[in-house]
Design a protein around this motif. Sequence first.
Motif, PDB file in Angstrom:
ATOM      1  N   GLY A  75       0.834  -1.198   0.000  1.00 53.56           N
ATOM      2  CA  GLY A  75       0.000   0.000   0.000  1.00 53.56           C
ATOM      3  C   GLY A  75       0.865   1.244   0.000  1.00 53.56           C
ATOM      4  O   GLY A  75       1.993   1.231  -0.480  1.00 53.56           O
TER       5      GLY A  75
ATOM      6  N   SER B 234       1.556   5.459  -0.796  1.00 47.67           N
ATOM      7  CA  SER B 234       1.362   6.314  -1.974  1.00 47.67           C
ATOM      8  C   SER B 234       2.314   5.989  -3.121  1.00 47.67           C
ATOM      9  O   SER B 234       1.983   6.203  -4.283  1.00 47.67           O
ATOM     10  CB  SER B 234       1.542   7.783  -1.573  1.00 47.67           C
ATOM     11  OG  SER B 234       2.827   7.929  -0.971  1.00 47.67           O
TER      12      SER B 234
ATOM     13  N   ALA C  36       6.176  -3.494   4.461  1.00 43.41           N
ATOM     14  CA  ALA C  36       4.869  -4.108   4.705  1.00 43.41           C
ATOM     15  C   ALA C  36       4.284  -3.420   5.947  1.00 43.41           C
ATOM     16  O   ALA C  36       4.399  -2.202   6.095  1.00 43.41           O
ATOM     17  CB  ALA C  36       5.026  -5.613   4.869  1.00 43.41           C
TER      18      ALA C  36
ATOM     19  N   GLY D  76       7.332  -1.165  -0.374  1.00 47.86           N
ATOM     20  CA  GLY D  76       7.754   0.216  -0.163  1.00 47.86           C
ATOM     21  C   GLY D  76       8.517   0.256   1.153  1.00 47.86           C
ATOM     22  O   GLY D  76       8.665  -0.759   1.832  1.00 47.86           O
TER      23      GLY D  76
ATOM     24  N   HIS E  94      10.304   0.749   8.123  1.00 51.55           N
ATOM     25  CA  HIS E  94       9.363  -0.379   8.065  1.00 51.55           C
ATOM     26  C   HIS E  94       9.113  -0.785   6.623  1.00 51.55           C
ATOM     27  O   HIS E  94       9.246   0.021   5.697  1.00 51.55           O
ATOM     28  CB  HIS E  94       8.050  -0.062   8.803  1.00 51.55           C
ATOM     29  CG  HIS E  94       7.070   0.776   8.027  1.00 51.55           C
ATOM     30  ND1 HIS E  94       6.931   2.130   8.213  1.00 51.55           N
ATOM     31  CD2 HIS E  94       6.163   0.442   7.073  1.00 51.55           C
ATOM     32  CE1 HIS E  94       5.985   2.592   7.418  1.00 51.55           C
ATOM     33  NE2 HIS E  94       5.511   1.594   6.700  1.00 51.55           N
TER      34      HIS E  94
ATOM     35  N   PRO F 176       3.418   3.248  -4.769  1.00 53.17           N
ATOM     36  CA  PRO F 176       3.074   2.392  -5.922  1.00 53.17           C
ATOM     37  C   PRO F 176       1.927   2.910  -6.782  1.00 53.17           C
ATOM     38  O   PRO F 176       1.668   2.367  -7.853  1.00 53.17           O
ATOM     39  CB  PRO F 176       2.700   1.048  -5.277  1.00 53.17           C
ATOM     40  CG  PRO F 176       2.392   1.340  -3.871  1.00 53.17           C
ATOM     41  CD  PRO F 176       3.063   2.620  -3.494  1.00 53.17           C
TER      42      PRO F 176
HETATM   43  C1  6PG Z   1       1.309   0.335   4.158  1.00 53.00           C
HETATM   44  C2  6PG Z   1       2.469  -0.152   3.371  1.00 53.00           C
HETATM   45  C3  6PG Z   1       3.801   0.357   3.806  1.00 53.00           C
HETATM   46  C4  6PG Z   1       4.282   1.314   2.737  1.00 53.00           C
HETATM   47  C5  6PG Z   1       5.317   2.273   3.287  1.00 53.00           C
HETATM   48  C6  6PG Z   1       5.682   3.335   2.288  1.00 53.00           C
HETATM   49  O1  6PG Z   1       0.230  -0.147   3.945  1.00 53.00           O
HETATM   50  O2  6PG Z   1       1.482   1.231   4.986  1.00 53.00           O
HETATM   51  O3  6PG Z   1       2.394  -1.259   2.635  1.00 53.00           O
HETATM   52  O4  6PG Z   1       4.778  -0.593   4.098  1.00 53.00           O
HETATM   53  O5  6PG Z   1       4.799   0.600   1.652  1.00 53.00           O
HETATM   54  O6  6PG Z   1       4.810   2.890   4.430  1.00 53.00           O
HETATM   55  O7  6PG Z   1       4.558   4.137   2.083  1.00 53.00           O
HETATM   56  P1  6PG Z   1       4.576   5.361   1.089  1.00 53.00           P
HETATM   57  O8  6PG Z   1       4.709   4.804  -0.272  1.00 53.00           O
HETATM   58  O9  6PG Z   1       3.252   6.027   1.289  1.00 53.00           O
HETATM   59  O10 6PG Z   1       5.727   6.220   1.474  1.00 53.00           O
END
Ligand code: 6PG
Length: 254
Positions: A44, A46, A154, A146, A152, A48
Amino acid sequence: MTECIKILIKENPEELAWAGAELFCEAAETAVSQKGCFTVALSGGSTPRPMHRLLAKDPFRFRIPWNQTHVFWVDERMVSYDHPYSNFGLARNDLLDHVTLPAANIHPMPNTESPGENAFLYQKQLDGFFNLPLHQYPVFDLIVLGIGNDGHIASLFPGTPDPESKAAWVMPVKGGNPDVFRLTLTFPVLNNAARLFFLVSGKEKSEVIQTVFEKPSADLPAQHIRPHHCQLTWLLDRPAASMLSKFKQGANKT
Ligand code: 6PG
């Protein structure tokens, strides 16, 4: 960090999204030509989203064998699918609603029971789909990750208990931003993927990227990604890579 890691630097978020869509398509084409099916787990956040929107359009939309593609999630926030925090909801708006992916091939994380029960149900769903002998972990053809500013990945945050747990494939977690209950795939599942790539964009990620690559003792969740099948790519845009000593001079664009 292991030696099978490849770092690709792109000039801006648009080029980053395009490169991510290319890797996604290559993984889909390879998996389907080799075994007739492609399994991918999406993250999740922003970053992707531009890649998802590209995948929904030419030329990528027509390259992906959607009938043979199965979409899963790396993590999910325990909110309704229509909530703006929902990872599934965002992917549905950006991508899934615009392609000919059969509904039966979409596998969102459940959100109607308690977090623990939802984790159990998703693991059961994965188990039914992958149909593995006891004690084997699923091998996703592709996992897209991400990274947060705190390292962190996932929904595995710094200090998440038992990050190397050998038992669970899916676990409930509370935390992050937004600070909600979440489900997440665990390290053994992430590290068992056939291919895995990170998408990282923006200057605000440059410090954590420097830490991941240049301070191994930091023990960040992202540093626990060491895929067994040796296919890990870090796709960074130049602002995200700007603090890496190797790339500080602006050289080595790939
Ligand atoms: C989630 C994610 C998380 C995300 C990172 C980066 O659901 O919160 O899967 O691991 O990949 O927080 O988030 P951004 O792309 O918004 O910086």
